[in-house]
Design a protein around this motif. Structure first.
Motif, mmCIF file in Angstrom:
data_model
loop_
_atom_site.group_PDB
_atom_site.id
_atom_site.type_symbol
_atom_site.label_atom_id
_atom_site.label_comp_id
_atom_site.label_asym_id
_atom_site.label_seq_id
_atom_site.Cartn_x
_atom_site.Cartn_y
_atom_site.Cartn_z
ATOM 1 N N ALA A 146 9.188 8.679 12.593
ATOM 2 C CA ALA A 146 7.970 9.273 12.039
ATOM 3 C C ALA A 146 7.575 10.524 12.817
ATOM 4 C CB ALA A 146 6.834 8.255 12.069
ATOM 5 N N VAL A 147 7.729 10.480 14.123
ATOM 6 C CA VAL A 147 7.418 11.651 14.958
ATOM 7 C C VAL A 147 8.342 12.815 14.603
ATOM 8 C CG1 VAL A 147 7.452 12.561 17.324
ATOM 9 C CG2 VAL A 147 6.445 10.318 16.856
ATOM 10 N N ALA A 148 9.619 12.520 14.377
ATOM 11 C CA ALA A 148 10.578 13.564 14.000
ATOM 12 C C ALA A 148 10.174 14.209 12.670
ATOM 13 C CB ALA A 148 11.983 12.988 13.908
ATOM 14 N N LYS A 149 9.713 13.391 11.717
ATOM 15 C CA LYS A 149 9.241 13.932 10.442
ATOM 16 C C LYS A 149 8.045 14.861 10.663
ATOM 17 C CE LYS A 149 10.606 10.123 7.369
ATOM 18 N NZ LYS A 149 10.102 9.091 6.439
ATOM 19 N N ALA A 150 7.153 14.443 11.552
ATOM 20 C CA ALA A 150 5.969 15.253 11.834
ATOM 21 C C ALA A 150 6.361 16.589 12.444
ATOM 22 C CB ALA A 150 5.031 14.498 12.771
ATOM 23 N N ARG A 151 7.297 16.570 13.375
ATOM 24 C CA ARG A 151 7.722 17.817 14.017
ATOM 25 C C ARG A 151 8.368 18.750 12.995
ATOM 26 N NH1 ARG A 151 6.842 17.949 19.197
ATOM 27 N NH2 ARG A 151 7.942 19.928 19.300
ATOM 28 N N ARG A 152 9.183 18.198 12.101
ATOM 29 C CA ARG A 152 9.807 19.033 11.071
ATOM 30 C C ARG A 152 8.747 19.632 10.152
ATOM 31 N NH1 ARG A 152 13.780 14.856 11.047
ATOM 32 N NH2 ARG A 152 12.818 13.857 9.239
ATOM 33 N N ALA A 153 7.734 18.842 9.811
ATOM 34 C CA ALA A 153 6.672 19.324 8.926
ATOM 35 C C ALA A 153 5.893 20.455 9.578
ATOM 36 C CB ALA A 153 5.732 18.173 8.568
ATOM 37 N N PHE A 154 5.558 20.307 10.866
ATOM 38 C CA PHE A 154 4.810 21.357 11.554
ATOM 39 C C PHE A 154 5.661 22.599 11.769
ATOM 40 C CE2 PHE A 154 1.894 17.895 12.863
ATOM 41 C CZ PHE A 154 0.696 18.502 12.510
ATOM 42 N N ASN A 155 6.943 22.412 12.088
ATOM 43 C CA ASN A 155 7.829 23.566 12.263
ATOM 44 C C ASN A 155 7.967 24.351 10.970
ATOM 45 O OD1 ASN A 155 8.279 23.025 14.956
ATOM 46 N ND2 ASN A 155 10.164 21.881 14.602
ATOM 47 N N TYR A 194 0.815 -1.210 0.000
ATOM 48 C CA TYR A 194 0.000 0.000 0.000
ATOM 49 C C TYR A 194 0.855 1.269 0.000
ATOM 50 C CZ TYR A 194 -3.988 -2.977 1.259
ATOM 51 O OH TYR A 194 -4.952 -3.937 1.272
ATOM 52 N N ALA A 195 2.158 1.113 -0.068
ATOM 53 C CA ALA A 195 3.054 2.265 0.068
ATOM 54 C C ALA A 195 2.759 3.346 -0.964
ATOM 55 C CB ALA A 195 4.509 1.823 -0.015
ATOM 56 N N LEU A 196 2.626 2.954 -2.235
ATOM 57 C CA LEU A 196 2.382 3.930 -3.286
ATOM 58 C C LEU A 196 1.072 4.676 -3.060
ATOM 59 C CD1 LEU A 196 3.207 5.243 -5.924
ATOM 60 C CD2 LEU A 196 2.114 3.347 -7.144
ATOM 61 N N GLN A 197 0.029 3.945 -2.699
ATOM 62 C CA GLN A 197 -1.259 4.581 -2.441
ATOM 63 C C GLN A 197 -1.176 5.548 -1.272
ATOM 64 O OE1 GLN A 197 -3.306 0.534 -2.485
ATOM 65 N NE2 GLN A 197 -4.989 1.877 -3.066
ATOM 66 N N SER A 198 -0.395 5.191 -0.263
ATOM 67 C CA SER A 198 -0.292 6.036 0.928
ATOM 68 C C SER A 198 0.315 7.393 0.600
ATOM 69 C CB SER A 198 0.525 5.337 2.012
ATOM 70 O OG SER A 198 1.899 5.314 1.689
ATOM 71 N N PHE A 199 1.316 7.404 -0.264
ATOM 72 C CA PHE A 199 1.950 8.670 -0.600
ATOM 73 C C PHE A 199 1.103 9.488 -1.571
ATOM 74 C CE2 PHE A 199 5.605 6.282 1.028
ATOM 75 C CZ PHE A 199 6.000 7.190 2.016
ATOM 76 N N ARG A 200 0.197 8.839 -2.282
ATOM 77 C CA ARG A 200 -0.734 9.576 -3.141
ATOM 78 C C ARG A 200 -1.727 10.377 -2.318
ATOM 79 N NH1 ARG A 200 -1.884 4.878 -7.728
ATOM 80 N NH2 ARG A 200 -0.092 5.383 -9.063
ATOM 81 N N VAL A 201 -1.968 9.957 -1.088
ATOM 82 C CA VAL A 201 -2.853 10.716 -0.205
ATOM 83 C C VAL A 201 -2.029 11.562 0.775
ATOM 84 C CG1 VAL A 201 -4.818 9.164 -0.413
ATOM 85 C CG2 VAL A 201 -3.112 8.732 1.365
ATOM 86 N N ASN A 202 -0.775 11.800 0.413
ATOM 87 C CA ASN A 202 0.093 12.717 1.158
ATOM 88 C C ASN A 202 0.386 12.246 2.583
ATOM 89 O OD1 ASN A 202 1.698 15.011 1.120
ATOM 90 N ND2 ASN A 202 0.114 16.282 2.073
ATOM 91 N N ALA A 203 0.597 10.945 2.737
ATOM 92 C CA ALA A 203 0.968 10.430 4.054
ATOM 93 C C ALA A 203 2.374 10.884 4.426
ATOM 94 C CB ALA A 203 0.911 8.904 4.057
ATOM 95 N N LEU A 204 2.583 11.116 5.701
ATOM 96 C CA LEU A 204 3.890 11.564 6.178
ATOM 97 C C LEU A 204 4.881 10.403 6.229
ATOM 98 C CD1 LEU A 204 5.250 14.125 7.444
ATOM 99 C CD2 LEU A 204 4.686 13.148 9.658
#
Length: 240
Positions: free
Chosen positions: A111-120, A86-96
């Protein structure tokens, strides 16, 4: 953003307990809900009560991929699944991120670190004012008023539309660069950052602000050339 509000949606109780346990033992994360189906979580997620959603893919009635399409932009999605197809589908819906079960704490933290960078990054991009310490005063500056920033030994000079002499502040130019909206400001030299919306003249690989000529160094030349190309109007012949 100091604290991320997290939700878990997973119809497997063991998997849900694992992720919720990770959230509870991780500083700066708050567990706001654990749900066994997407239907149960609709009010919480659509209501904007979560910043980060750990979402299973294979669930009855509404699967994770479909549910992700109605998750508001203010909430980032991390898929958790036992299947890698499902990896390809997940990134099509803009999954982090996309984590395979059983999810390790190391992958969870990544994954949490990616989220913090995205919000910052989002917070910085929307920032329209910064406060500078100049001598014994604090000066609030609209980022839209900044022409350019120059590193001068141990100081940084912030030159404004209405203040060509600039404001001198004792700080690192890199720290100031990180505080500015990245879609509006560009580093063009070790000692210079420019507000791209204020550029009106470029001459011989130099940006001209009045009597000030700012060089574009080799390190930043490729990025600056890409900016010019993206904003240039292509020349066309007039055949009339």
């Amino acid at each position: 953003m100091n604290t991320l509000r997290c939700c878990v949606i997973d119809d497997e109780p063991l998997a849900a307990r694992l992720i919720s346990g990770y959230i509870e033992k991780t500083p700066a994360l708050t567990l706001t809900g654990v749900y066994s189906s997407a239907q149960e979580a609709v009010r919480t997620i659509v209501g904007g009560e979560a910043d980060l959603l750990f979402l299973d893919v294979q669930m009855p009635q509404i699967n994770g991929i479909e549910f992700a399409k109605i998750v508001p932009d203010t909430c980032r999605v991390v898929f958790t699944t036992a299947y890698d197809n499902y990896a390809l589908q997940s990134f099509r819906v803009n999954a982090l991120d996309y984590l395979l079960k059983p999810v390790s704490y190391e992958d969870f933290l990544s994954a949490v670190a990616k989220a913090r960078r995205a919000f910052n990054k989002s917070e910085v991009a929307s920032r329209d004012r910064i406060i500078l310490k100049s001598e014994y005063k604090l000066v609030q500056v609209k980022t839209s008023d900044i022409l350019y920033i120059e590193g001068v030994k141990d100081y940084v000079k912030v030159v404004l539309d209405n203040n060509p002499n600039g404001i001198m502040t004792l700080m690192n130019i890199k720290s100031l660069e990180q505080a500015l909206p990245p879609d509006k400001f560009m580093r063009v030299h070790r000692s210079f950052i420019v507000n791209t919306s204020k550029i009106t003249l470029i001459e011989r690989n130099r940006i001209v602000f009045g009597k000030t000529y700012i060089p574009v160094s080799d390190t930043y030349k490729a990025a600056f050339s890409a900016y010019i190309s993206a904003h240039s109007v292509p020349a066309t012949r007039n055949d009339d």
